[in-house]
Enzyme design. Sequence first.
Site, PDB file in Angstrom:
ATOM      1  N   ASP A  47      -6.395  -7.098   3.855  1.00 62.03           N
ATOM      2  CA  ASP A  47      -7.514  -6.416   3.198  1.00 62.03           C
ATOM      3  C   ASP A  47      -8.447  -7.462   2.582  1.00 62.03           C
ATOM      4  OD1 ASP A  47      -9.012  -4.286   2.013  1.00 62.03           O
ATOM      5  OD2 ASP A  47      -8.007  -4.717   0.103  1.00 62.03           O
ATOM      6  N   TYR A  95       0.825  -1.213   0.000  1.00 60.83           N
ATOM      7  CA  TYR A  95       0.000   0.000   0.000  1.00 60.83           C
ATOM      8  C   TYR A  95       0.862   1.266   0.000  1.00 60.83           C
ATOM      9  CZ  TYR A  95      -4.692  -1.920   0.762  1.00 60.83           C
ATOM     10  OH  TYR A  95      -5.897  -2.526   0.618  1.00 60.83           O
ATOM     11  N   ASP A 144     -12.296  -9.032   4.198  1.00 61.56           N
ATOM     12  CA  ASP A 144     -13.583  -8.969   3.494  1.00 61.56           C
ATOM     13  C   ASP A 144     -14.214 -10.355   3.406  1.00 61.56           C
ATOM     14  OD1 ASP A 144     -13.634  -6.239   2.994  1.00 61.56           O
ATOM     15  OD2 ASP A 144     -14.182  -6.482   0.887  1.00 61.56           O
ATOM     16  N   LYS A 178       3.010 -15.461   1.989  1.00 65.34           N
ATOM     17  CA  LYS A 178       3.214 -16.151   0.711  1.00 65.34           C
ATOM     18  C   LYS A 178       4.710 -16.421   0.594  1.00 65.34           C
ATOM     19  CE  LYS A 178       1.678 -17.651  -3.305  1.00 65.34           C
ATOM     20  NZ  LYS A 178       0.819 -18.852  -3.427  1.00 65.34           N
ATOM     21  N   ASP A 213      -3.156 -18.262  -0.136  1.00 61.71           N
ATOM     22  CA  ASP A 213      -4.169 -18.934  -0.972  1.00 61.71           C
ATOM     23  C   ASP A 213      -4.865 -20.032  -0.177  1.00 61.71           C
ATOM     24  OD1 ASP A 213      -1.709 -20.253  -0.948  1.00 61.71           O
ATOM     25  OD2 ASP A 213      -1.778 -20.865  -3.054  1.00 61.71           O
TER      26      ASP A 213
HETATM   27  C1  IPM Z   1     -10.402  -1.295   3.841  1.00 59.74           C
HETATM   28  C2  IPM Z   1     -10.644  -0.674   2.499  1.00 59.74           C
HETATM   29  C3  IPM Z   1      -9.476   0.249   2.184  1.00 59.74           C
HETATM   30  C4  IPM Z   1      -8.220  -0.595   2.136  1.00 59.74           C
HETATM   31  C5  IPM Z   1      -9.607   1.069   0.890  1.00 59.74           C
HETATM   32  C6  IPM Z   1     -10.922   1.799   0.819  1.00 59.74           C
HETATM   33  C7  IPM Z   1      -8.458   2.009   0.704  1.00 59.74           C
HETATM   34  O1  IPM Z   1     -10.823  -1.649   1.535  1.00 59.74           O
HETATM   35  O2  IPM Z   1     -10.336  -0.562   4.848  1.00 59.74           O
HETATM   36  O3  IPM Z   1     -10.298  -2.524   3.910  1.00 59.74           O
HETATM   37  O4  IPM Z   1      -7.903  -1.196   1.106  1.00 59.74           O
HETATM   38  O5  IPM Z   1      -7.544  -0.697   3.156  1.00 59.74           O
HETATM   39 MG    MG Z   2     -10.872  -3.615   2.284  1.00 62.25          MG
END
Ligand code: IPM
Ligand code: MG
Length: 368
Positions: A252, A144, A256, A195, A228
């Site tokens: 990240d 990042y 999710d 990884k 993975d």
């Molecule tokens: C998160 C989001 C952010 C990230 C984006 C919006 C920059 O996806 O907080 O997980 O990738 O960290």
């Molecule tokens: Mg995210």
Amino acid sequence: MNILRFTNLPGDGIGPEVMSVALKVLETLGQRNGFSIETTEHDVGGIGIDNHGSALPDTTLSACKDANAILFGSVGGPKWESLPPKEQPERAALLPIRKAFELFANLRPGNLYPELADLSPLRPSTVSNGIDVLCVRELTGGIYFGQPKSTQTLENGEEQSIDTMVYKTSEIERITEIAVKAASLRQKKICSVDKANVLETSVLWRKVVSDSVQRLDPSIELTHMYVDNAAMQLVRDPNQFDVLVTENMFGDILSDELAVICGSLGMLASASLGTGKNRLGFPFGLYEPAGGTAPDIAGKNLANPCAQVLSAALMLRYSFGMEKEASAIESAVKQTIRDGFRSGDISSGSESVGTIEMGEAIIERLPA
Ligand code: IPM
Ligand code: MG
């Protein structure tokens, strides 16, 4: 009287509605438990762009610097989607705020209450007892933020872009320490995700995590998994994990995935802890729901306020050292769900209540 000083940044979409519920919960709990809140509201994200020409206005940033913690709503929406990616609210507000306060430790608890098990896309037999996994994501390093990060035109006219994935020992040590602390209050199991079969940064990651856990608390059961495989194991059997610790981009993605298997984004809170201490000697932190701005339901009293309320609980726990009060909020949310209150996102199509009503139900269930 104990006064909790923090900034609140409601942001865009459903942010202001759910923030207002969270602030009411804190006020009420305070009235009953002998503390008060002193909070100032500032623009961030799309509304920052509209009102000040910046997703993270200077006035907002300096207010955050004066506070003991940040309670964050959510940012972004269709109105700002045509801006260049770098200027869009999510990237232009969140990334600089993470960097400004060196918010290196992102804790994303994946909790599925057994009462809501049917919301998970996973088989009932896998999740009937709920899910309880904590994802600890490194948040200020890796691909990042690594330099160089650029796009240039080559001699032959084609474009070439570079992102750089970079980690130092100290960055890995400090995030491991957070994972160890968290695991010691849970089942004392950490799975570190990398990884290392391909990436140099992962080879270092694995070595430093192993050394750090050994040094900090050898009684922790530490395992390592390639990312993975971890993505696959998370949908196969999430409860094999207790604490996951991983680098920025893997975290990240996996967080999710964890969020969706827990049924609704409207239930998930998060904490981002910084290197600095606030005036009270606790980590400065930013607390935000995982769900985003949900522009389609914004302003309609339809949003689920639980994630914002649970984020406020995390703020009490980590930045104000108020464990008892944090647990009281978490119990009230749990009881609200047990008693059958459902916002639209968690109602499975049956009768639902609005944001405000859901908030009132939580407040009624706070300890007297
Ligand atoms: C998160 C989001 C952010 C990230 C984006 C919006 C920059 O996806 O907080 O997980 O990738 O960290
Ligand atoms: Mg995210």
